[in-house]
Scaffold this active site. Structure first.
Site, PDB file in Angstrom:
ATOM      1  N   SER A 825       0.689  -1.291  -0.079  1.00 49.59           N
ATOM      2  CA  SER A 825       0.167   0.008   0.015  1.00 49.59           C
ATOM      3  C   SER A 825       0.720   1.178   0.100  1.00 49.59           C
ATOM      4  O   SER A 825       0.338   2.409   0.057  1.00 49.59           O
ATOM      5  CB  SER A 825      -1.010   0.107   1.085  1.00 49.59           C
ATOM      6  OG  SER A 825      -0.133   0.075   2.521  1.00 49.59           O
ATOM      7  N   LYS A 868      -7.376   3.672   7.802  1.00 52.67           N
ATOM      8  CA  LYS A 868      -6.385   4.613   7.378  1.00 52.67           C
ATOM      9  C   LYS A 868      -6.692   5.855   7.531  1.00 52.67           C
ATOM     10  O   LYS A 868      -6.208   6.907   7.969  1.00 52.67           O
ATOM     11  CB  LYS A 868      -5.820   4.233   6.074  1.00 52.67           C
ATOM     12  CG  LYS A 868      -5.156   2.886   6.070  1.00 52.67           C
ATOM     13  CD  LYS A 868      -4.612   2.817   4.593  1.00 52.67           C
ATOM     14  CE  LYS A 868      -3.890   1.298   4.395  1.00 52.67           C
ATOM     15  NZ  LYS A 868      -3.173   1.097   3.050  1.00 52.67           N
TER      16      LYS A 868
END
Length: 935
Positions: A825, A868
């Protein structure tokens, strides 16, 4: 006496001079002059068959009403005080088959048909058992038999009445005295009209009277035994007050006991009369001794007349026959399936032939008790109605915050269940209408004389047609198959408690089965009866415990079931339990009779799917429960955990006040987990500290010094130094530093992660530090390759053939080196950091990004978007770059996050570059085509 309900029941008019009382079984002879009973019996069979394919007729209630007496009023009051002087009025001779409401008594009993006896000669006998008193409100005579609208009355046994307890003891004393006298009269010289009782039956009656605890039931039973007139039995039937009823029966018993004592002739007896020696003067003492002792017994050296030896040779004890009778009653009440009933009857016959001292006796009795305890047909009525979904939604929301996917699936099941019930109600109404038509075809009118039936009348053909129509309608009934759910998630997210809330929302019973550490297949399927100490498996034992066939079963920790070993494969045994196509005939090795598990709602829980065999996983509907986010934990703490722990630690709500800042600080700095268990422990620690302060202030006589308000500074005093430190966005920026986003592997929490890149003179080497995983290292290599390939287009080199890494080396570092980091990511973050370093342009400090890149520069989707972005907002980030493929994940974000962040979706690295440096001009900037190939 409490009035319970009103119902319309088929009515049997009892023969003249017959009164049926609750708890009493009576035979009713049915001949050709009672066509009403034949028609009623046909209706009972039809209704029983409509309830189940092999329905029992004792499940269909009827009413038994006696004839009225001219000496009594409607409520049993005596109209003539001195009948001998006034003369007994003539009772009209009314045919029971043609009786009307005026001919019937106002009171009767609701009863059930327990059997039909007959030899096929046209005459048979009904066995009916009284259940409860009813008052006749209305008689309907529009069919071949009577129907009555009746009101049920049940004895109120909840209240404790000292007067009633004294009357019960008096009633037992007189009842046992009567039984003792009748027993003795069976072996003494007596007149032909004197009543008598066999010793065996007398001992059983005495045991029954001793154990009886319901005064109303005992009064009804003794009123059926005692000698009294028809009017006196009607009066007992009409007495709703238990106290008055017991007193009335005591009067009747006292009268008969005195009459028998006066008429009994105690004369000189010899051994030619009796098979033993007895003192003639001790006859009266023998009577008193029998009813005073706790268990009547006789000192006979040889069996008395009428005494029969018990199976297995136990002729001196009545305990075992009574146990068998009670066991038979329990089996009858269990409403076994036809196959189970067949096995139970066979085992009962075997049990009667086995001596109680043999080991096989206990094994067989235990097996029959297990069959009686299993709920073959008993179910919990689902609370389905107009408010079902609203009530269930409120129940789930009150118990758990979030978990929308699980709640949505359960509400879908409830909605389907309610719709199926509506369809079944319509089908049942149609079946009932066809049944009523079938009753008319089954009992055609019989005309007197020699009138022949018309040639076109075919009752059998009509009946077959109606039966076929009923079967077609039954096939239209919707069958409910309960869901089999698997809740997968980290520990502490509420999987087990959610299953309990499901049971409460459905209104069903709940049972938890812990499968962790199960290594033996027999624990699931049960042991075979050939083994010593055999017992049913966990599934059958769970059904026994809950007592219904449609509970909610929690199969906890199904991922920790042992694999194949020398004791079998427990996970393979679960295949039949959790297969919707097979579990309606699940066979336990101990019971060895198919059990229907299709009505059971199975909810399994697991922490990981890796250890669950694929065939078993395929049988369950998997619902993943991720860890709670920081916002969700804050809501859970405020709504559930803090109020609970305040009560547990002996404080009240106004004695401790948690602010939002304090709760957030505990979540962010003292816990880092997917669930809320550690959060609850930390809250409890804080409350224990406040409890000490409050107790000290109260005991010291200065309660005003206690401050209920908690501050952030107090946490270090109660919980120690912070265990975790949150990353905060930088105030300033410099080239080579980019803010990335990370979701912790423990679940539930996310944060920002700084990516630092520095260059130095060298030979093109790349150094990676910060405990990076293999996937993260590959992301750095892909990002560096893309930047090197497009260095000229980005203006980083003077010509396309120049290598940007020719005379330099770079160092990539992620702070917090003690924490392992991995995952696909950070590709876009690594690429932007390299471009920033080589171009000298700084990235805005309030901008963060996440996403993986390919060698073509495409930005691909990543996971953990919710965690996140919540962490980014908490760290002070204002703008976030996300992959375009993660646009769907933004819809699940809390509104607070959507409002606090500017979310930009990009599909290519060039789009990200334009958003990071909107005012910059690149020497060879490409326009991306409208449609890109995904190959």
């Amino acid at each position: 006496m409490a009035r319970t309900q009103t119902a319309t029941l088929p009515v049997i008019v009892l023969p003249r001079g017959t009164v049926l009382l609750p708890g009493v079984v009576q035979r009713i002879s049915v001949s050709s002059n009672r066509p009403d009973i034949a028609s009623l019996l046909a209706t009972v069979y039809t209704r029983a068959a409509s309830k189940a394919p092999n329905g029992r007729i004792d499940t269909v209630p009827i009413a038994c009403i006696p004839f009225a007496s001219p000496l009594l009023g409607p409520n049993g009051q005596l109209l003539l005080q001195d009948v001998d002087k006034a003369g007994t009025p003539d009772r009209p001779d009314v045919d029971p088959a043609k009786a009307t409401k005026a001919d019937l008594f106002a009171w009767g009993v609701a009863a059930k048909i327990t059997g039909v006896e007959g030899r096929g000669t046209g005459e048979f006998t009904l066995l009916v058992e009284g259940v409860a008193r009813v008052r006749v409100e209305k008689i309907i005579s529009d069919k071949l038999y009577l129907e009555g609208k009746v009101v049920f009355y049940q004895d109120d046994t909840s209240a404790v009445d000292p007067t009633l307890e004294q009357l019960l003891e008096h009633l037992k004393l007189l009842s046992r005295e009567l039984v003792a006298i009748l027993r003795l009269s069976a072996i003494l010289p007596r007149s032909g009209s004197a009543p008598s009782l066999s010793p065996l039956l007398a001992r059983r009656l005495d045991l029954f009277i001793t154990k009886q605890k319901d005064p109303g039931a005992l009064a009804d039973f003794m009123a059926n035994i005692v000698e009294c007139s028809y009017e006196e039995k009607l009066q007992v039937l009409a007495l709703l007050d238990v106290v008055e009823r017991v007193r009335r029966v005591i009067e009747l018993l006292d009268r008969q006991v005195g009459s028998i004592r006066n008429n009994m002739k105690v004369t000189t007896m010899t051994t030619t009369t009796l098979p033993f020696n007895i003192d003639p003067e001790s006859a009266q003492k023998e009577i008193e001794r029998i009813f005073k002792t706790g268990k009547p017994r006789t000192s006979l050296k040889s069996p008395a007349p009428g005494m029969l030896s018990q199976p297995g040779g136990k002729s001196d004890e009545d305990q075992e026959p009574n146990e068998i009778e009670e066991l038979q009653k329990k089996l009858d009440a269990a409403k076994l399936t036809p196959e189970a009933a067949k096995v139970a009857d066979r085992e009962i016959k075997r049990l009667k032939k086995i001596h109680p001292a043999q080991a096989e006796y206990a094994v067989t009795r235990t097996y029959l008790e297990t069959l009686a305890d299993i709920p073959w047909t008993a179910t919990t009525d689902d609370r389905l109605g107009p408010q079902t979904l609203t009530r269930a939604r409120k129940q789930l929301d009150d118990d758990h915050y979030g978990l929308e996917k699980v709640k949505k699936r359960l509400l879908e099941y409830l909605a389907v269940l309610r719709l199926k019930q509506s369809i079944n109600d319509e089908v049942d109404a149609q079946i009932k209408q066809v049944e009523q038509e079938a009753v008319g075809a089954l009992s055609p009118e019989k005309e007197e004389g020699s009138k022949a039936a018309t040639p076109d009348s075919d009752p059998d053909g009509k009946l077959k047609a109606k039966s076929a129509k009923i079967e077609i309608l039954r096939s239209k009934r919707m069958v409910d198959k309960s869901p089999i759910l698997l809740l997968v998630g980290p520990p502490g997210v509420g999987k087990t408690s959610l299953a309990r809330s499901v049971a409460m929302a459905l209104g069903r019973k709940f049972h938890r089965i812990s499968l962790g550490g199960v290594r033996d297949e027999a624990e699931i399927r049960g042991h075979r009866r050939t083994y010593v100490a055999a017992m049913p498996g966990l599934i059958a034992q769970g059904l026994k415990k809950v007592g219904v066939a449609n509970p909610v079963f929690l199969l906890d920790e199904i991922d920790k079931v042992g694999g194949s070993n020398n004791h079998g494969d427990p996970s393979a045994a679960m295949l039949e339990v959790l297969d919707p196509e097979q579990n309606h005939t699940f066979t336990d090795h101990y019971i060895n009779i198919p059990l229907d598990l299709s009505k059971v709602v199975f909810i399994a829980t697991a922490n990981s799917l890796d250890t669950i065999p694929p065939p078993l996983l395929d049988r369950m509907e998997t619902i993943y429960i991720p860890g709670y986010t920081t916002l969700e934990k804050r809501q859970i703490a405020v709504q559930h955990l803090i109020p609970k722990q305040i009560r547990v630690n002996g404080l009240s709500e106004n004695q401790v006040v948690f602010s939002q800042e304090v709760v957030s600080k505990i979540i962010e700095s003292y816990t880092r987990e997917a669930g809320v268990r550690n959060l609850e422990r930390e809250i409890s620690s804080v409350l224990r500290g406040k409890a000490v302060e409050f107790a000290d202030a109260k005991d010291g006589g200065h309660p005003e010094k206690y401050n209920p308000q908690l501050s952030v500074d107090d946490l270090e005093r109660f919980l120690g130094i912070e265990k975790f430190e949150e990353e905060i966005a930088e105030k300033t920026s410099r080239p080579g530093i980019v803010t990335g986003l990370v979701a912790y592997s423990s679940g539930g929490n996310g944060s920002i992660l700084f990516i630092e890149v520095a260059d130095m003179p060298g030979n093109g080497s790349v150094q990676l530090t910060g405990t990076l995983g293999d996937v993260l290292k590959e992301s750095v290599e892909v990002a560096l390759t893309w930047v090197k390939a497009h260095a000229f287009e980005l203006g980083l080199t003077q010509n396309p053939a120049e290598n940007i890494m020719k005379e330099r080396s770079i160092h990539v570092h992620c702070p917090s080196g003690s924490i392992p980091k991995d995952g696909p990511s950070s590709g876009i973050s690594q690429a932007i950091a390299l471009i920033s370093l080589f171009s000298g342009r700084a990235v805005p400090p309030t901008m963060a990004m996440t996403g993986e890149i390919s060698l073509r520069g495409r930005v691909t989707a990543v996971g953990g978007i919710k965690e996140k972005l919540i962490g980014a907002l908490r760290a002070g980030v204002k703008t976030v770059l996300l992959p375009a493929q993660n646009r769907k994940d933004v819809k699940d974000l809390p509104q607070e996050v959507k409002d606090g962040l500017e979310i930009i979706h990009v599909s290519h690295i060039w789009e990200a570059i334009r958003h990071v440096w909107p005012d910059a001009q690149w020497p060879s900037e490409h326009e991306l085509p409208g449609v890109q190939s995904r190959l």
